[in-house]
Enzyme design. Structure first.
Site, short mmCIF file in Angstrom:
data_model
loop_
_atom_site.label_atom_id
_atom_site.label_comp_id
_atom_site.label_asym_id
_atom_site.label_seq_id
_atom_site.Cartn_x
_atom_site.Cartn_y
_atom_site.Cartn_z
N ASP A 1 0.82 -1.21 0.00
CA ASP A 1 0.00 0.00 0.00
C ASP A 1 0.86 1.27 0.00
OD1 ASP A 1 -2.33 1.44 0.01
OD2 ASP A 1 -2.93 0.90 2.05
N GLU B 1 2.70 7.22 -1.97
CA GLU B 1 2.45 8.55 -2.51
C GLU B 1 2.80 9.67 -1.53
OE1 GLU B 1 -1.10 5.78 -3.26
OE2 GLU B 1 0.10 6.48 -1.55
N ASP C 1 -8.88 3.36 -3.54
CA ASP C 1 -9.91 3.40 -2.50
C ASP C 1 -11.20 4.05 -2.99
OD1 ASP C 1 -7.94 2.32 -0.94
OD2 ASP C 1 -7.47 4.16 0.13
#
Length: 681
Positions: free
Chosen positions: A404, A407, A471
């Site tokens: 995950d 960023e 998401d």
């Protein structure tokens, strides 16, 4: 020398400058890619005056450029070099094989705008993984990896609330995985080979504009006879993923995060007739409850916290594997300050530091703070790959994981290699993917263990075997709901990512936005026709429906898992095709039918390989939808067997019967023909 004759348009793949009546042109073989005239210069430079704000992975980036110079005059400086003048040499343009380097020569000038030639009505795609628009023409797209936002539509109340709570609403262009590469309907592609902040701007139909923050920019050019060949060349350039493992395409991955009871809940899926290839428990290392919802405890070790939540995990993993079911987990490149790994990583120098001191730079992730691992440091990459991913995960039988984030690199950290964090920010997800791939390779499990990522930038393709769409909100909204999964897969596939999938059921549930039974059912229909089918409980599992909440939802998931598993031989064919040609599994219609411009903007249906056409229902309350059947010859409806001629048709689409068609002359027609039997079970 710059060529004097525009009549010498030789076919080929070389970049060459040509003198024109009032300026010059740059051609790539027979393609005009850049035109400079005195009243519309090809390159403009300026001094930047940036303003950058970050909050929990959301960025506000503004610039007020000063001292703008539009270079009208030019002169040749050898066969492959031009100098643009504004009283003195100001910009250098140099050909490097199939690339063009643009360099600002004035001291302090660090903004470069390059205008590429555009034909009237030229279609444009690319930009990495774009969630709102497959066709980029008419809009601008900043290239900056970030949280995509919640809502992503400034006209909606949810987006306005999220913006007010922390710049978290997002917009149509926000993306976990941008990439400064664009393809056009002239079947050429341009790639900005730099990691710094840039903007692809197609708002002016007369030009393809690229704004870059830096003193020089390098552009690579590609050309082909059609889109399939062009996509293949881009895939070759950025790197091809290994084929997906049999267990990942031969059954659904069930996502559960209720501790040890996840194993008992899995049995209910199996008893309902689901075909299961994996159990994904992202909470394997522990949980943390926050106002956002149930988060994970970011400390990637088997310790007291994880042992309490999943006792004797290694034994249970082995027992699952004996039944042909793999166990998957979760990891990200940050360590919580209250975890057991933090102090060790701090002592060993694995974190990014503050610029004004040797203190660890801490990032607020929403009611807890974390250190950011400094992957510009080789020792840190080695440590995480070996000690965390290798020893803690792979050696304990974990066969895959969500890798995950990636960023969140702040722009004011101090990095071990001395690099500018404004440049390193977009490079971060590529380094993160490399760390994961290195760990898998170190155990000889490339192509068998499977990690999946949402973050990316140019070059992530060579390391990340599988994307996931991020998401999405648990709804049907245009810019953040179920439909964005399709756009993301199609756009990412055009720049070399063969495999994508999504959180079946959606993820983000905030401010009363919760899953409906209709959404859950429609997402199953969509997920069955992706290379990997994986469910997720979302950020607020206790507030939302789950696939084992009711007998009806459990039967729905089981049915579509069987459809997904039945297609495994075809997906294996698509994997082989991706290895050989670079073509993605999920494809825009124009990829195989480039002579029909009406297909250039279609983003709510796709070709699954060349032989299946999937038109999922991604709007609420719809039981009939328009479907475009391209090309020549009939398409056969998978569920009814009825044949349809090419064209636009209104197709019944009640829940449980998404429009899916196949080519009757396909070599896989017998396999597709049995889908109806599987579907009825």
């Amino acid at each position: 020398m710059v060529q004097k004759s525009r009549g010498e348009r030789k076919q080929g793949v070389k970049l060459r400058f040509f003198e024109s009546r009032d300026g010059f042109e740059l051609r790539f073989g027979s393609h005009l890619v850049l035109r400079h005239v005195s009243d519309c210069p090809a390159v403009v430079i300026a001094r930047g005056a940036p303003s950058i704000e970050m909050y929990r992975g959301n960025y506000r980036i503004d610039d007020s450029p000063e001292g703008i110079i539009r270079c009208a005059d030019w002169r040749a400086d050898g066969a492959d070099m031009l100098l643009l003048d504004a009283g003195e040499p100001t910009v250098r343009l140099g050909i490097e094989g199939r690339a063009l380097r643009v360099e600002a020569l004035r001291s302090g000038y660090d903004r470069i705008t390059t205008r590429f030639f555009a034909e009237p009505g030229e279609a444009v795609w690319g930009g990495g993984e774009q969630m709102s628009y497959l066709m980029l023409a008419g809009r601008r797209f900043p290239m900056w990896t970030s949280e995509p936002g919640v809502g992503r539509d400034k006209s909606t109340e949810l987006t306005r609330i999220m913006d007010a709570e922390g710049m978290a609403g997002g917009d149509y262009w926000n993306s976990n995985y941008p990439q400064p590469t664009f393809l056009t309907s002239r079947w050429i592609a341009v790639h900005l080979d730099d990691f710094g902040y840039s903007v692809l701007d197609f708002s002016d139909p007369a030009t393809h504009r690229v704004d870059y923050w830096g003193t020089q920019a390098r552009f690579e050019f590609f050309a082909a006879d059609g889109p399939a060949e062009l996509v293949g060349r881009l895939s070759t350039r950025f790197g091809r993923q290994p084929a997906l493992p049999d267990w990942a395409i031969g059954g659904a991955i069930v996502g559960l995060k209720s501790g040890a009871s996840s194993f008992e809940r899995l049995e209910r899926f199996l008893d309902a007739g689901a075909v299961v290839g994996g159990l994904w428990c992202e909470d394997w290392a522990g949980v943390r409850e926050t106002s956002f919802g149930r988060r994970l405890f970011w400390d990637w070790v088997r310790g007291a916290r994880s042992e309490q939540r999943y006792p004797d995990l290694r034994t249970r993993i082995a027992a699952l594997e004996e039944r042909g079911i793999r166990f998957l987990a979760y990891v990200n490149p940050y360590l919580a300050v209250d975890g057991t790994l933090f102090e060790q990583a701090k002592a060993d120098g694995h974190f990014c530091l503050r610029q004004d001191s040797d203190e660890v730079y801490l990032v607020d992730f929403g009611e807890f703070y974390c250190g950011v691992l400094d992957f510009t440091r080789a020792a840190t990459r080695d440590w995480f790959a070996e000690h965390i991913l290798g020893r803690e995960m792979l050696d304990n039988g974990i066969a895959g994981w969500m890798a995950d984030f990636g960023e969140y690199l702040p722009t004011d950290v101090r990095l071990a290699d001395g690099s500018d964090p404004m440049e390193a920010h977009n490079r971060w997800p590529v380094l993160w993917a490399e760390v994961n791939a290195r760990a898998v390779a170190s155990r000889g499990k490339t192509g068998e263990a499977l990690f999946f990522m949402r973050a990316g930038f140019s070059g992530v393709q060579a390391h990340c075997p599988l994307l996931w769409a991020g998401d999405q909100s648990v709804d049907f909204t245009r810019h953040d709901g179920i439909g964005t999964v399709l756009t993301g897969a199609l756009s990412a596939g055009l720049v070399g990512n063969a495999y994508s999938h999504s959180d079946c059921g959606g993820y983000t549930s905030l401010h009363g936005n919760v899953r409906t039974e209709e959404l859950m059912q429609r997402w199953c229909e969509l997920a069955a026709f992706a290379p990997v089918m994986r469910s997720h409980e979302g950020n607020r599992p206790d507030d939302n429906l789950q696939y084992d909440s009711t007998a009806e939802l459990l039967a729905c998931f089981a049915r579509w898992s069987r459809v997904h598993a039945h297609l495994a031989p075809y997906v294996r064919h698509l994997c082989d095709e991706a290895q050989e040609t670079g073509l993605p599994a999920q494809r825009p219609l124009f990829l195989h039918y480039p002579d029909d411009p009406t297909l250039f903007t279609v983003q709510d249906q796709y070709l699954y390989g060349a032989d299946l056409l999937v038109a999922p229902v991604v709007e609420q309350g719809i039981e009939r939808r328009s479907v475009v059947l391209p090309g020549k010859g009939p398409w056969r409806h998978c569920w009814t067997g009825e044949e349809f001629a090419p064209g636009v048709h209104q197709i019944p689409a009640p829940i449980g019967m998404p429009p899916v068609f196949f080519r009757p002359d396909s070599g896989f027609a017998p396999l597709f023909g049995r889908l109806a039997e599987i579907w009825k079970q």
